[in-house]
Scaffold this motif. Structure first.
Motif, PDB file in Angstrom:
ATOM      1  N   LEU A 480       0.851  -1.194   0.000  1.00  0.00           N
ATOM      2  CA  LEU A 480       0.000   0.000   0.000  1.00  0.00           C
ATOM      3  C   LEU A 480       0.891   1.250   0.000  1.00  0.00           C
ATOM      4  O   LEU A 480       0.655   2.208  -0.748  1.00  0.00           O
ATOM      5  N   ASN A 481       1.921   1.231   0.855  1.00  0.00           N
ATOM      6  CA  ASN A 481       2.830   2.382   0.959  1.00  0.00           C
ATOM      7  C   ASN A 481       3.512   2.638  -0.380  1.00  0.00           C
ATOM      8  O   ASN A 481       3.654   3.793  -0.816  1.00  0.00           O
ATOM      9  N   GLU A 482       3.901   1.564  -1.039  1.00  0.00           N
ATOM     10  CA  GLU A 482       4.566   1.666  -2.350  1.00  0.00           C
ATOM     11  C   GLU A 482       3.604   2.255  -3.388  1.00  0.00           C
ATOM     12  O   GLU A 482       3.994   3.070  -4.220  1.00  0.00           O
ATOM     13  N   PHE A 483       2.331   1.846  -3.302  1.00  0.00           N
ATOM     14  CA  PHE A 483       1.302   2.320  -4.239  1.00  0.00           C
ATOM     15  C   PHE A 483       1.109   3.839  -4.120  1.00  0.00           C
ATOM     16  O   PHE A 483       0.847   4.517  -5.105  1.00  0.00           O
ATOM     17  N   THR A 484       1.266   4.362  -2.879  1.00  0.00           N
ATOM     18  CA  THR A 484       0.955   5.790  -2.658  1.00  0.00           C
ATOM     19  C   THR A 484       2.139   6.719  -2.911  1.00  0.00           C
ATOM     20  O   THR A 484       2.038   7.918  -2.693  1.00  0.00           O
ATOM     21  N   THR A 485       3.289   6.179  -3.321  1.00  0.00           N
ATOM     22  CA  THR A 485       4.467   7.056  -3.496  1.00  0.00           C
ATOM     23  C   THR A 485       4.339   7.962  -4.721  1.00  0.00           C
ATOM     24  O   THR A 485       5.036   8.961  -4.816  1.00  0.00           O
ATOM     25  N   HIS A 486       3.462   7.648  -5.673  1.00  0.00           N
ATOM     26  CA  HIS A 486       3.332   8.479  -6.883  1.00  0.00           C
ATOM     27  C   HIS A 486       1.885   8.927  -7.069  1.00  0.00           C
ATOM     28  O   HIS A 486       0.952   8.145  -6.859  1.00  0.00           O
ATOM     29  N   GLY A 487       1.699  10.177  -7.458  1.00  0.00           N
ATOM     30  CA  GLY A 487       0.351  10.677  -7.779  1.00  0.00           C
ATOM     31  C   GLY A 487       0.382  11.285  -9.163  1.00  0.00           C
ATOM     32  O   GLY A 487       1.139  12.218  -9.421  1.00  0.00           O
ATOM     33  N   ASN A 488      -0.443  10.789 -10.066  1.00  0.00           N
ATOM     34  CA  ASN A 488      -0.433  11.293 -11.452  1.00  0.00           C
ATOM     35  C   ASN A 488      -1.725  12.057 -11.733  1.00  0.00           C
ATOM     36  O   ASN A 488      -2.826  11.495 -11.625  1.00  0.00           O
ATOM     37  N   GLU A 489      -1.567  13.328 -12.081  1.00  0.00           N
ATOM     38  CA  GLU A 489      -2.709  14.169 -12.477  1.00  0.00           C
ATOM     39  C   GLU A 489      -3.890  13.995 -11.535  1.00  0.00           C
ATOM     40  O   GLU A 489      -4.999  13.692 -11.938  1.00  0.00           O
ATOM     41  N   GLU A 490      -3.640  14.227 -10.241  1.00  0.00           N
ATOM     42  CA  GLU A 490      -4.713  14.013  -9.264  1.00  0.00           C
ATOM     43  C   GLU A 490      -5.311  15.330  -8.811  1.00  0.00           C
ATOM     44  O   GLU A 490      -4.686  16.380  -8.876  1.00  0.00           O
ATOM     45  N   LEU A 491      -6.538  15.250  -8.294  1.00  0.00           N
ATOM     46  CA  LEU A 491      -7.204  16.429  -7.729  1.00  0.00           C
ATOM     47  C   LEU A 491      -6.835  16.530  -6.251  1.00  0.00           C
ATOM     48  O   LEU A 491      -6.261  15.619  -5.667  1.00  0.00           O
ATOM     49  N   ALA A 492      -7.216  17.650  -5.657  1.00  0.00           N
ATOM     50  CA  ALA A 492      -6.836  17.927  -4.258  1.00  0.00           C
ATOM     51  C   ALA A 492      -7.343  16.852  -3.305  1.00  0.00           C
ATOM     52  O   ALA A 492      -6.617  16.398  -2.411  1.00  0.00           O
ATOM     53  N   LYS A 493      -8.605  16.384  -3.502  1.00  0.00           N
ATOM     54  CA  LYS A 493      -9.164  15.379  -2.575  1.00  0.00           C
ATOM     55  C   LYS A 493      -8.395  14.062  -2.697  1.00  0.00           C
ATOM     56  O   LYS A 493      -8.020  13.451  -1.695  1.00  0.00           O
ATOM     57  N   ALA A 494      -8.149  13.644  -3.930  1.00  0.00           N
ATOM     58  CA  ALA A 494      -7.414  12.390  -4.153  1.00  0.00           C
ATOM     59  C   ALA A 494      -6.006  12.496  -3.578  1.00  0.00           C
ATOM     60  O   ALA A 494      -5.463  11.541  -3.014  1.00  0.00           O
ATOM     61  N   ALA A 495      -5.414  13.711  -3.688  1.00  0.00           N
ATOM     62  CA  ALA A 495      -4.051  13.915  -3.169  1.00  0.00           C
ATOM     63  C   ALA A 495      -4.023  13.779  -1.656  1.00  0.00           C
ATOM     64  O   ALA A 495      -3.090  13.199  -1.084  1.00  0.00           O
ATOM     65  N   SER A 496      -5.056  14.304  -0.971  1.00  0.00           N
ATOM     66  CA  SER A 496      -5.085  14.209   0.508  1.00  0.00           C
ATOM     67  C   SER A 496      -5.316  12.759   0.947  1.00  0.00           C
ATOM     68  O   SER A 496      -4.724  12.293   1.933  1.00  0.00           O
ATOM     69  N   VAL A 497      -6.158  12.022   0.192  1.00  0.00           N
ATOM     70  CA  VAL A 497      -6.381  10.598   0.520  1.00  0.00           C
ATOM     71  C   VAL A 497      -5.072   9.834   0.346  1.00  0.00           C
ATOM     72  O   VAL A 497      -4.680   9.017   1.191  1.00  0.00           O
ATOM     73  N   ARG A 498      -4.358  10.116  -0.758  1.00  0.00           N
ATOM     74  CA  ARG A 498      -3.087   9.437  -1.011  1.00  0.00           C
ATOM     75  C   ARG A 498      -2.063   9.766   0.077  1.00  0.00           C
ATOM     76  O   ARG A 498      -1.342   8.884   0.573  1.00  0.00           O
ATOM     77  N   ALA A 499      -2.006  11.034   0.480  1.00  0.00           N
ATOM     78  CA  ALA A 499      -1.070  11.444   1.547  1.00  0.00           C
ATOM     79  C   ALA A 499      -1.382  10.710   2.848  1.00  0.00           C
ATOM     80  O   ALA A 499      -0.474  10.241   3.552  1.00  0.00           O
ATOM     81  N   LEU A 500      -2.682  10.581   3.146  1.00  0.00           N
ATOM     82  CA  LEU A 500      -3.091   9.891   4.379  1.00  0.00           C
ATOM     83  C   LEU A 500      -2.757   8.399   4.318  1.00  0.00           C
ATOM     84  O   LEU A 500      -2.294   7.821   5.305  1.00  0.00           O
ATOM     85  N   LEU A 501      -3.007   7.774   3.162  1.00  0.00           N
ATOM     86  CA  LEU A 501      -2.703   6.347   3.031  1.00  0.00           C
ATOM     87  C   LEU A 501      -1.192   6.118   3.174  1.00  0.00           C
ATOM     88  O   LEU A 501      -0.752   5.156   3.817  1.00  0.00           O
ATOM     89  N   PHE A 502      -0.390   7.018   2.592  1.00  0.00           N
ATOM     90  CA  PHE A 502       1.066   6.902   2.738  1.00  0.00           C
ATOM     91  C   PHE A 502       1.454   7.043   4.205  1.00  0.00           C
ATOM     92  O   PHE A 502       2.234   6.244   4.742  1.00  0.00           O
ATOM     93  N   ASP A 503       0.877   8.069   4.848  1.00  0.00           N
ATOM     94  CA  ASP A 503       1.273   8.372   6.227  1.00  0.00           C
ATOM     95  C   ASP A 503       0.878   7.250   7.192  1.00  0.00           C
ATOM     96  O   ASP A 503       1.689   6.799   8.006  1.00  0.00           O
ATOM     97  N   ILE A 504      -0.375   6.795   7.047  1.00  0.00           N
ATOM     98  CA  ILE A 504      -0.855   5.753   7.970  1.00  0.00           C
ATOM     99  C   ILE A 504      -0.059   4.464   7.777  1.00  0.00           C
ATOM    100  O   ILE A 504       0.369   3.835   8.746  1.00  0.00           O
ATOM    101  N   SER A 505       0.177   4.066   6.505  1.00  0.00           N
ATOM    102  CA  SER A 505       0.918   2.816   6.270  1.00  0.00           C
ATOM    103  C   SER A 505       2.353   2.950   6.784  1.00  0.00           C
ATOM    104  O   SER A 505       2.896   2.028   7.390  1.00  0.00           O
ATOM    105  N   PHE A 506       2.965   4.130   6.589  1.00  0.00           N
ATOM    106  CA  PHE A 506       4.340   4.352   7.058  1.00  0.00           C
ATOM    107  C   PHE A 506       4.404   4.264   8.590  1.00  0.00           C
ATOM    108  O   PHE A 506       5.276   3.582   9.146  1.00  0.00           O
ATOM    109  N   LEU A 507       3.491   4.943   9.258  1.00  0.00           N
ATOM    110  CA  LEU A 507       3.480   4.945  10.733  1.00  0.00           C
ATOM    111  C   LEU A 507       3.217   3.545  11.289  1.00  0.00           C
ATOM    112  O   LEU A 507       3.860   3.107  12.240  1.00  0.00           O
ATOM    113  N   MET A 508       2.271   2.846  10.669  1.00  0.00           N
ATOM    114  CA  MET A 508       1.954   1.484  11.120  1.00  0.00           C
ATOM    115  C   MET A 508       3.175   0.572  11.000  1.00  0.00           C
ATOM    116  O   MET A 508       3.481  -0.199  11.902  1.00  0.00           O
TER     117      MET A 508
END
Length: 998
Positions: A480-508
Motif C-alpha cells: 500500500l505504501n509503495e502504491f501511494t508514493t506516486h500521484g499522477n494528475e490528481e485532484l486535491a481530494k485524491a491527493a489528501s487521501v493518497r497522503a493519508l494512506l502513505f502516512d498511515i501505512s508508514f506509521l503502522m
C-alpha cells in the motif's frame, strides 16, 4: 604318527584315551603356532565327531569343554557349531549341547578385535534361533507324547530348553549383543539389496525374520500345553525376545523433570519478546518441559505485565498462540485421547490455583478460564464434556472470589474477549487490503482510520502476531505504501487521501518494526526484485536498539536539487502541498534539508520563529516526514559534542509535539499518538546518553515499560550478581528481571554474561540451591541460547577443565549442576540451531564463524588451541586407542562419517569438547575434572531420547566408548547402545567390542 588334519588328531586322542589336558598339550605339538583354533574350526570338528552316534561321545565332549574353559576356542565358534546341529530327535545329543551352552551363555565375552565381537553377536543370534527351534521341537514332541499317553520325557526336555533360553535372554548384555546382530543383519540385507555385498563365509547367520517365525511357531505349540509353568516360561522368553529391537525405546525423561522456573521463563520470553516467532521451535522447547505448568506461567505473565502493548501481547499469547502450540504438540503424542486427557489434567491442576485465577480475572475483568476453555475446545484440544465440567468447577470457585467488578472497571472491555474478536478482524482486513487500491482509496482509508482509534491497532497487531499473520499484514502495508508514493494528475481530494494512506501505512510499519522487530517487515530476498521504499528506509535510516547509524551515510544525501526544492517548500509555504507530491522522495530528502536548516539557524540566518514554522510544516500534514527528520537528528546528535547538541535537541522537541491547528488532515490526533510512540522509541537511547529529557505527548500508558531498568552509577557485574541472587531466592524469573538480564547481556556481551553467571553457580554449595540455579540459568540463557552455548562449551568449560587451579570448583554439588546445565544447553541449541534465530537474538552481535574456525581448525593435523591446552597429556594420546584399534584415529566420530558440516560453529565446538572429554577420560591424571566429565556423560545418557542418534553424542570419538565403560556408572550394555551410533557399521563394531568386554 604324523597327523594330517584335525579329524585324525581327534580320532587318535579318542583311540588312545587321552585325558583332556593331555589332548590339549599334544594338539599344540601337532599344530604349530600361526593359525588359530577358530580358523581351523576346532569347535566344529570336535562337535562333529562327538555327535556321530545316537548319544554323544563323552571323551570328545570333555575335550571341547576343556577347550572352552582354557579359551582355546572362542564362544562365537562354539555357538556357531552348536547352531549347525539340527537332529532334535536325538535327546541325549541335544541335552549335551544344552549343557555346553550352560557353561557360558550367561557370561559371554570377547576381548579380540571389533570384527570378532561382531562375530560373537552373529553367533549368538544363530544360537538363539537354534534354541527356539530346539524348544519348538521339544514342545511338539511333548504334545505328541500327551496324545500318546507318554508325557514325562518330553516335558523334561522342554523344561531344559526353556531354562537355557531364559538364562541366555535374561542377561541384558546378551540382549544388547542380539540387538547389534539384528541391526548388522538389516544393514547387510540393505547393502545386498544395493548390490554391494554377499554373505560371509562359514557364518550362516539366522535372520531376525526366522527368529520371529520360530517364536510364533513355539507360541502356537506351547499354547496347547496344559502345564502352566512351562507356558508362563515360554511367554516370558517371548516377551524378552520381542523387547530386543526396542531396547533403546525405554529412555529417561530427565529434561521433563524441569520445574516451574524454566517453564515460566520459556513462556515469558516467547510471550513478551518473540510473539511473532514460529510455533514449531516453541513446541520443541515445551516438549522438554512440563506441559502442566504452561497455563500457570501464562497467567502469571498476564498478571504482572505492564498495561498497554505488553498486556495485549500476553493476552494474545495466552489465548491465541498457546492453543495453536498445543495443537502442534498433540502430533508428538500417541493418540488424540491421551492428549485431550493431558490437557484436561492440566486444567484440573490449574483450577486448584484459585488465587492465581482470581487475580487474573481481576486484572482482565473477565472469566479468563472460560475464554481459554472455549478456545481449546474450538481447536479440538478438549472434549465438550470436559469443557462443561471444568467451567462448572471454575464457576463454583468464582462465587467465593473477591468482588471482581467495581465502579471504575465495570465499563472496561476485557482484553481476552477483544483479542479473540480481533483475530477474525485481522483476516477480514487482509482480504480488504488485497483489493485494487486505485478503485476505492476512500473506502480503504475508512478501514485504516478505524484501526487507528483507541487501542484497536495494538489489539489487531497482537492478534496477527500470535496467529502468524503479522508478516503477511506488514507485506500488505508495504505494498500500500509503495502504491501511494506516486500521484499522477490528481485532484486535491485524491491527493489528501493518497497522503493519508502513505502516512498511515508508514506509521503502522514503523510501529510494527519497533514493537515486534524489523525482521517481520523484511521480505525474502529475491534477486532482481526492486526493494520497496519503506524496507530501504528502515534498513538504512531507522534507529533501532543496538543499531548505530552514520548521519553522513549516502542514504541521507539524495539529489541536491530535490533537497533545495524541499527546503524552499518548507521555508516559504504556509503549509505543505499535497498534489503530485512524491512522499518517498520527500522522506529521503528531509535529512539533508534538516541539516541545511540547522546550519542556517546556528549561523543566525534563520530565527527561532522560522524554525517553528518549518517544523510545523514538516508535521502538519503527514507525520512520517517528522519521523524521518527525527531519525536523522538522532544519528546526528550522537556525533556532536556536548555543547553542540542544543539546537538539534530543540528541533527534536519541536517535531515531537502535535500541531494545534484546524487545517490538518483526517485522523490527525490518532496519527500523532502513533508518531509520539515511534519518536519516543527512536530517541530513548540518545536521550539517555545525553541526559536530556523530552516530553512526548502522553497516550495514557507507558509506551516503554521496560526502558531504563539499570540503576545508575553501579557496576553492571554487581547488578548481575544481585539480580541472580534475588531470582534464586524467589525461585522464578519475573518479567522485569528477564528484561534486566537481557539488557545486561546486551551491554556486557555473551562471554561476560555467561562467565559471571557460571561463577555464581559454582559458588553454591547446597544441593537444592544448585538444582534451582540450574533451572533458573537454563531459563535465563534462553535469552540467546545459541550464543550462550557456544561460549559455555567452547570457552568456559574447556577453561575450567584444562586449568588444574580451577578443578576444585568442579566438586559436587556445583560441578554436577554445571554438567547438567551444559548438557541441557547443548541439547537445546543442537535441536534448534537449524531453525531461524528469533528477532530478539538477531539484534545482538553474532560471533564471527571465522573466530570458531581459528579456535578449532578443520584440519586434523593442525592442533587446535583447545588441544594445545592438553599438551601435558600428549604422552597419553595412544592410551585412547587399544592395540587392536591403532588404525582408528583417536578423533574419528560418527559426525564425520555422517559428513556433518564442520564449518558450523556449534558442530565445531561440540566436536572439540568431546575430544577434550576423550582426552581427560584416557589421561593418567584423575581429579574433579575427571568426575565432572563422568557427570556430563551421565547427563547426556539421561537426556537421550528415542531415535536421537543424530544427537550431540555423534561428535564423541568412537574411542571414548571403551574409556567410558571403565567408569562404573557407565558400564552397562544399555548405556553403550545409547551412546554409539548403531546406524553405522563402525558404531556397531565399537558397541559390540565395548559390550563384549564388559
Amino acid at each position: 604318527m604324523k597327523v594330517v588334519n584335525l579329524k585324525q588328531a581327534i580320532l587318535q586322542a579318542w583311540k588312545e584315551r587321552w585325558s583332556d589336558y593331555q589332548w590339549a598339550i599334544n594338539m599344540k605339538k601337532f599344530f604349530p603356532k600361526g593359525a588359530t583354533w577358530d580358523i581351523l574350526n576346532l569347535a566344529e570338528a570336535l562337535l562333529e565327531q562327538a555327535m556321530i552316534g545316537p548319544s554323544p561321545n563323552p571323551l570328545i565332549l570333555s575335550y571341547l569343554k576343556y577347550a572352552i574353559s582354557s579359551q582355546m576356542v572362542s564362544y562365537s565358534s562354539v555357538l556357531t557349531a552348536i547352531s549347525k546341529f539340527d537332529d532334535f530327535s536325538r535327546d541325549l545329543c541335544v541335552q549335551a549341547l544344552l549343557d555346553i551352552m550352560d557353561m557360558f551363555c550367561d557370561r559371554l565375552s570377547c576381548h579380540g578385535k571389533a570384527e570378532e565381537c561382531i562375530g560373537l553377536c552373529r553367533a549368538l543370534l544363530s544360537a538363539l534361533h537354534w534354541l527356539l527351534r530346539c524348544t519348538a521341537a521339544s514342545a511338539e514332541r511333548l504334545r505328541e507324547g500327551l496324545e500318546a499317553g507318554t508325557p514325562a520325557a518330553g516335558e523334561k526336555q522342554l523344561a531344559m530348553c526353556l531354562l537355557r533360553l531364559e538364562k541366555t535372554l535374561s542377561s541384558t548384555k546378551n540382549r544388547a549383543l542380539l540387538h547389534i546382530a539384528k541391526l548388522e543383519e538389516a544393514s547387510l540385507h540393505t547393502s545386498q539389496g544395493l548390490g554391494q555385498g554377499g554373505t560371509r563365509a562359514n557364518q550362516p547367520t539366522a535372520s531376525w525374520t526366522a527368529i520371529e517365525h520360530s517364536l510364533l511357531k513355539l507360541g502356537e505349540t506351547v499354547a496347547s500345553l496344559s502345564n502352566p509353568q512351562l507356558r508362563s516360561q515360554a511367554e516370558q522368553c517371548g516377551t524378552l525376545i520381542r523387547s530386543i529391537p526396542t531396547m533403546l525405546a525405554v529412555h529417561s525423561e530427565q529434561l521433563h523433570k524441569t520445574g516451574y522456573p524454566t517453564v515460566h521463563a520459556v513462556v515469558l520470553l516467547e510471550g513478551t519478546m518473540n510473539l511473532t516467532g514460529e510455533t514449531q521451535p516453541l513446541v520443541e522447547q515445551l516438549m522438554m518441559v512440563k506441559r502442566m505448568q504452561i497455563w500457570k506461567a501464562c497467567f502469571v505473565g498476564l498478571i504482572e505485565s505492564p498495561e498497554g502493548t505488553e498486556e495485549l501481547k500476553w493476552t494474545a499469547f495466552t489465548f491465541l498462540k498457546i492453543p495453536q502450540v498445543l495443537v502442534k504438540l498433540k502430533k508428538y503424542c500417541h493418540g488424540d485421547k491421551d492428549f485431550t486427557e493431558d490437557v484436561s489434567c492440566a486444567f484440573e491442576f490449574l483450577l486448584k490455583l484459585t488465587p492465581l485465577l482470581d487475580k487474573a480475572d481481576q486484572r482482565c475483568n473477565c472469566d479468563c478460564t472460560k475464554f481459554l476453555l472455549q478456545e481449546c475446545s474450538k481447536q479440538g484440544l478438549l472434549s465438550e464434556a470436559s469443557v462443561t465440567n471444568l467451567m462448572a468447577k471454575r464457576a463454583a470457585d468464582r462465587e467465593h472470589a473477591p468482588q471482581l467488578k467495581s465502579g471504575e472497571n465495570a465499563n472496561i472491555q476485557p482484553n481476552p474477549g477483544l483479542i479473540l474478536r480481533a483475530e477474525p478482524t485481522v483476516t477480514n482486513i487482509l482480504k480488504t487490503m488485497d483489493a485494487d487500491h486505485s478503485k476505492s482509496p476512500e473506502g480503504l482509508l475508512g478501514v485504516l482510520g478505524h484501526m487507528l482509534s483507541g487501542k484497536s491497532l495494538d489489539l489487531l497487531l497482537a492478534a496477527a502476531a500470535a496467529t502468524g499473520k503479522l508478516k503477511s499484514f506488514a507485506r500488505k502495508f508495504i505494498n500500500l505504501n509503495e502504491f501511494t508514493t506516486h500521484g499522477n494528475e490528481e485532484l486535491a481530494k485524491a491527493a489528501s487521501v493518497r497522503a493519508l494512506l502513505f502516512d498511515i501505512s508508514f506509521l503502522m510499519l514503523c510501529h510494527v518494526a519497533q514493537t515486534y522487530g524489523s525482521e517481520v517487515i523484511l521480505s525474502e530476498s529475491s534477486t532482481g526484485a526492486q526493494v520497496p521504499f519503506f524496507e530501504t528506509w528502515m534498513q538504512t535510516c531507522m534507529p533501532e536498539e543496538g543499531k548505530i547509524l552514520n548521519p553522513d551515510h549516502p542514504c541521507f544525501w539524495p539529489d541536491s536539487t530535490k533537497v533545495e526544492s524541499l527546503v524552499a517548500l518548507l521555508n516559504n509555504s504556509s503549509e505543505m502541498k499535497l498534489v503530485q507530491m512524491k512522499w518517498h522522495e520527500a522522506c529521503l530528502s528531509i535529512s539533508a534539508a534538516i541539516l541545511e536548516i540547522l546550519n542556517a539557524w546556528e549561523n543566525g540566518v534563520l530565527a527561532f520563529e522560522s524554525i517553528q514554522k518549518i517544523t510545523d510544516n514538516i508535521k502538519g500534514k503527514v507525520c512520517s516526514l517528522a519521523v524521518c527528520a527525527v531519525a536523522w537528528l538522532v544519528a546526528h546528535v550522537r556525533m556532536l559534542g556536548l555543547d553542540e547538541r542544543e539546537k538539534s535537541l530543540q528541533m527534536i522537541r519541536q517535531l515531537a509535539g502535535p500541531l494545534y491547528s484546524e487545517n490538518t488532515l483526517q485522523f490527525y490526533n490518532e496519527r500523532v499518538v502513533i508518531m509520539s510512540s515511534i519518536l519516543e522509541h527512536m530517541c530513548a537511547d540518545v536521550l539517555q546518553q545525553t541526559a536530556t529529557q523530552i516530553k512526548f505527548p502522553s497516550t495514557g500508558v507507558d509506551t516503554m515499560p521496560y526502558w531504563n531498568l539499570l540503576p545508575p552509577k553501579r557496576p553492571i557485574k554487581e547488578v548481575l550478581t544481585d539480580m541472580f541472587a534475588k531470582v534464586l531466592e524467589k525461585g522464578w524469573v519475573d518479567s522485569r528481571s528477564i528484561h534486566i538480564f537481557d539488557t545486561l547481556l546486551h551491554m556486557g556481551g555473551v562471554y561476560w554474561f555467561c562467565n559471571n553467571l557460571v561463577k555464581e553457580l559454582l559458588k553454591e554449595t547446597r544441593k537444592e540451591h544448585t538444582l534451582r540455579a540450574v533451572e533458573l540459568l537454563y531459563s535465563i540463557f534462553c535469552l540467546d541460547m545459541q550464543q550462550v552455548t557456544l561460549v559455555l562449551l567452547g570457552h568456559i568449560l574447556p577453561g575450567l577443565l584444562t586449568d588444574s587451579s580451577k578443578w576444585h570448583s568442579l566438586m559436587d554439588p556445583p560441578g554436577t549442576a554445571l554438567a547438567k546445565l551444559a548438557v541441557w544447553c547443548a541439547l537445546s541449541s543442537y535441536s534448534s540451531h537449524k531453525g531461524q534465530a528469533s528477532s530478539r537474538q538477531k539484534k545482538r552481535h553474532r560471533e564471527d564463524i571465522e573466530d570458531y574456525i581459528s579456535l578449532f581448525p578443520l584440519d586434523d593435523m593442525q592442533p587446535s588451541k583447545l588441544m594445545r591446552l592438553l599438551s601435558s597429556n600428549e604422552e597419553d594420546a595412544n592410551i585412547l586407542s587399544s592395540p587392536t584399534d591403532r588404525s582408528m584415529s583417536s578423533s574419528l566420530s560418527a559426525s564425520q562419517l555422517h559428513t556433518v558440516n564442520m564449518r558450523d560453529p556449534l558442530n565445531r565446538v561440540l566436536a572439540n569438547l568431546f575430544l577434550l572429554i576423550s582426552s581427560i577420560l584416557g589421561s593418567r591424571t584423575a581429579g574433579p575434572h575427571t568426575q565432572f566429565v563422568q557427570w556430563f556423560m551421565e547427563e547426556c545418557v539421561d537426556c537421550l531420547e528415542q531415535g536421537s542418534r543424530g544427537s550431540i553424542l555423534q561428535f564423541m570419538p568412537f574411542t571414548t566408548v571403551s574409556e567410558l565403560v571403565k567408569v562404573s556408572a557407565m558400564s552397562s550394555p544399555k548405556v553403550v547402545l545409547a551412546i554409539t551410533d548403531l546406524s553405522l557399521s563402525l558404531g556397531r563394531q565399537v558397541a559390540a567390542k565395548a559390550i563384549a568386554a564388559l
